[in-house]
Enzyme design. Structure first.
Site, short mmCIF file in Angstrom:
data_model
loop_
_atom_site.label_atom_id
_atom_site.label_comp_id
_atom_site.label_asym_id
_atom_site.label_seq_id
_atom_site.Cartn_x
_atom_site.Cartn_y
_atom_site.Cartn_z
N LYS A 197 0.96 -1.11 0.11
CA LYS A 197 0.09 0.15 0.06
C LYS A 197 0.98 1.43 0.07
O LYS A 197 1.59 1.39 1.00
CB LYS A 197 -0.85 -0.04 1.19
CG LYS A 197 -1.84 1.40 1.33
CD LYS A 197 -2.70 1.22 2.55
CE LYS A 197 -3.47 2.25 2.50
NZ LYS A 197 -4.84 2.40 3.50
N ARG A 207 -10.66 9.75 2.08
CA ARG A 207 -10.51 10.51 3.61
C ARG A 207 -11.40 11.61 3.63
O ARG A 207 -11.84 11.90 4.76
CB ARG A 207 -8.96 11.38 3.41
CG ARG A 207 -7.82 10.19 3.45
CD ARG A 207 -6.57 10.91 3.64
NE ARG A 207 -5.47 9.70 3.43
CZ ARG A 207 -4.15 10.00 3.21
NH1 ARG A 207 -3.61 11.20 3.34
NH2 ARG A 207 -3.35 8.94 3.13
N LYS A 221 1.41 9.99 5.54
CA LYS A 221 1.37 8.61 6.00
C LYS A 221 2.68 7.88 5.52
O LYS A 221 2.89 6.81 5.55
CB LYS A 221 0.24 7.84 5.62
CG LYS A 221 -1.25 8.21 6.39
CD LYS A 221 -2.21 7.25 6.10
CE LYS A 221 -3.54 7.81 6.84
NZ LYS A 221 -4.91 7.02 6.59
N GLU A 237 7.62 -7.33 1.40
CA GLU A 237 6.41 -6.96 2.03
C GLU A 237 5.23 -8.13 1.80
O GLU A 237 4.76 -8.50 2.75
CB GLU A 237 5.70 -5.64 1.55
CG GLU A 237 6.11 -4.26 1.92
CD GLU A 237 5.74 -3.98 3.42
OE1 GLU A 237 4.92 -4.78 3.90
OE2 GLU A 237 6.33 -3.05 4.05
N LYS A 252 -2.25 -1.43 -4.01
CA LYS A 252 -3.10 -0.19 -3.77
C LYS A 252 -2.06 0.86 -3.84
O LYS A 252 -1.22 1.02 -3.15
CB LYS A 252 -3.90 -0.13 -2.28
CG LYS A 252 -4.81 0.98 -2.01
CD LYS A 252 -5.41 0.80 -0.68
CE LYS A 252 -5.92 2.20 -0.20
NZ LYS A 252 -6.57 1.86 0.82
N TYR A 317 -15.06 1.67 -7.01
CA TYR A 317 -16.36 2.28 -6.66
C TYR A 317 -17.15 2.39 -7.77
O TYR A 317 -18.55 2.80 -7.73
CB TYR A 317 -16.17 3.79 -6.12
CG TYR A 317 -15.19 3.72 -4.88
CD1 TYR A 317 -15.77 3.60 -3.75
CD2 TYR A 317 -13.72 3.95 -5.20
CE1 TYR A 317 -14.97 3.46 -2.61
CE2 TYR A 317 -12.89 3.95 -3.92
CZ TYR A 317 -13.29 3.74 -2.50
OH TYR A 317 -12.70 3.57 -1.55
C1 PBG Z 1 -6.77 3.71 5.35
C2 PBG Z 1 -7.46 3.32 4.12
C3 PBG Z 1 -7.30 4.30 3.02
C4 PBG Z 1 -7.95 3.88 2.01
C5 PBG Z 1 -8.61 2.55 2.38
N1 PBG Z 1 -8.08 2.43 3.80
C6 PBG Z 1 -6.54 5.82 2.98
C7 PBG Z 1 -5.39 6.10 3.74
O1 PBG Z 1 -4.48 5.27 3.68
O2 PBG Z 1 -5.30 7.17 4.23
C8 PBG Z 1 -8.10 4.60 0.67
C9 PBG Z 1 -8.92 4.00 -0.34
C10 PBG Z 1 -9.37 4.90 -1.44
O3 PBG Z 1 -8.96 5.97 -1.60
O4 PBG Z 1 -10.58 4.70 -2.19
N2 PBG Z 1 -6.67 2.69 6.23
#
Ligand code: PBG
Length: 327
Positions: A197, A207, A221, A237, A252, A317
């Site tokens: 990720k 967010r 992050k 990972e 992701k 989505y």
């Molecule tokens: C955080 C989380 C995020 C998404 C899914 N779980 C965002 C982040 O890491 O701040 C993002 C998914 C998206 O943008 O559709 N646990």
């Protein structure tokens, strides 16, 4: 070689293009990420994600019932947590009567054959908006965070989640969650590990939807999510997560990371899911709304690229629209 071989022969008619196509898209490839808020008959538009709403679980159920009938296999659920439930230690994350836990129970009760994937991460629950617990130096404390993640994952499994999906990027959390699941006899609960990720700029609309952007106050992050300059780092990972007991890996975001999907697909033999994230959705949606592109065609081309790279399924989505287009 030419002229003995003319590759265009197999492109010359529809029937042969259909017969030799290497990848197909069906409802079996699609997972629907949804935002759940508390209450009843609630619906909130997400400004940065046109066409997507966060809803109370009853509203979602009406929709999910129809989609499941049309072939939808699974939902990935994300909670919208009210301010008063956020805290320093994120204890709401493992409240057995919390929004996630109640929602999992309700969905599994109404639609027992629909797969439920629950997000395991603390960002909806922390005052900092981060996926982990802060220590005295205001750093994300890896091991303290894992203790909470384990409780959160178990509470989801108890509620009936089929797949728990840690999206937090702490080190070692898969092993701890797996051994807790084993100890508590949740032998069939799967772990979908967000192993690669990236610290991406494409999560902004998400967010907004889960209301963590305000809490983050612009902080990044970067100390836990991967640097988007890296690819090889995705190998350890994935490898650690597989050894620790992950059933499925997640990469992701999606489209910008097809090389990573392909790398992991060629190296490992467990399934890989890809997350077509909020920013990716919004980019296509915005262009389509302006009639700059053909939305349906661009979405299918995008899905096909995930399949070509090696993804077994895609969280998007667009799920609802895709299922309707497929019919
Ligand atoms: C955080 C989380 C995020 C998404 C899914 N779980 C965002 C982040 O890491 O701040 C993002 C998914 C998206 O943008 O559709 N646990």
């Amino acid at each position: 070689m030419f002229p003995n071989n003319r590759l265009r022969r197999k492109r010359s008619q529809g029937f042969i293009r259909d017969l030799v196509r290497e990848n197909e898209i069906s409802a079996n490839d699609i997972i629907y990420p949804i935002f759940i808020e508390s209450g009843k008959k609630k619906k909130t538009k997400i400004k940065s994600m046109p066409g997507i709403e966060s809803c109370s679980v009853d509203k979602h159920l009406t929709n999910l019932y129809k989609l499941h009938k049309k072939g939808l296999k699974a939902v990935a659920i994300f909670p919208v947590v009210t301010k008063s439930k956020k805290s320093l230690n994120a204890s709401e994350a493992f409240n057995s009567m919390g929004l996630m836990q109640e929602s999992i129970r309700k969905i599994k009760k109404e639609l027992p054959d629909l797969g439920v994937i629950s997000d395991v991460a603390l960002d909806p629950y922390t005052l900092s908006g981060h996926d982990g617990i802060l220590n005295d130096k205001q750093e994300i404390d890896n091991d303290k965070t894992i203790e909470v993640l384990v409780k959160q994952a178990i509470s989801h499994a108890e509620a009936g989640a089929d797949i728990v999906a840690p999206s937090d990027m702490m080190d070692g959390r898969i092993g701890k969650i797996r051994s807790a699941l084993e100890t508590q006899k949740f032998f069939n609960t799967m772990i979908l590990s967000y192993c690669a990720k990236y610290s991406s700029n494409l999560y902004g609309p998400f967010r907004d939807a889960v209301k963590s952007s305000k809490n983050l106050k612009g902080s990044s992050k970067d100390t836990y999510q991967m640097d988007f300059g890296n690819k090889i780092e995705a190998v350890p990972e994935a490898e650690f997560d597989i050894h620790e007991g992950a059933d499925i890996l997640m990469v992701k975001p999606g489209l910008h990371y097809l090389d990573v999907i392909s790398l992991l697909k060629n190296k490992y033999s467990i399934p890989i899911f890809a997350y077509h994230v909020s920013g990716e959705y919004t980019m296509i949606k915005s262009a389509a709304k302006n009639n700059f592109i053909d939305e349906r065609k661009v979405v299918f081309e995008t899905l096909m690229s995930f399949k070509r790279a090696g993804a077994n399924a895609i969280l998007t989505y667009y799920a609802k629209q895709i299922i309707d287009w497929l019919k």
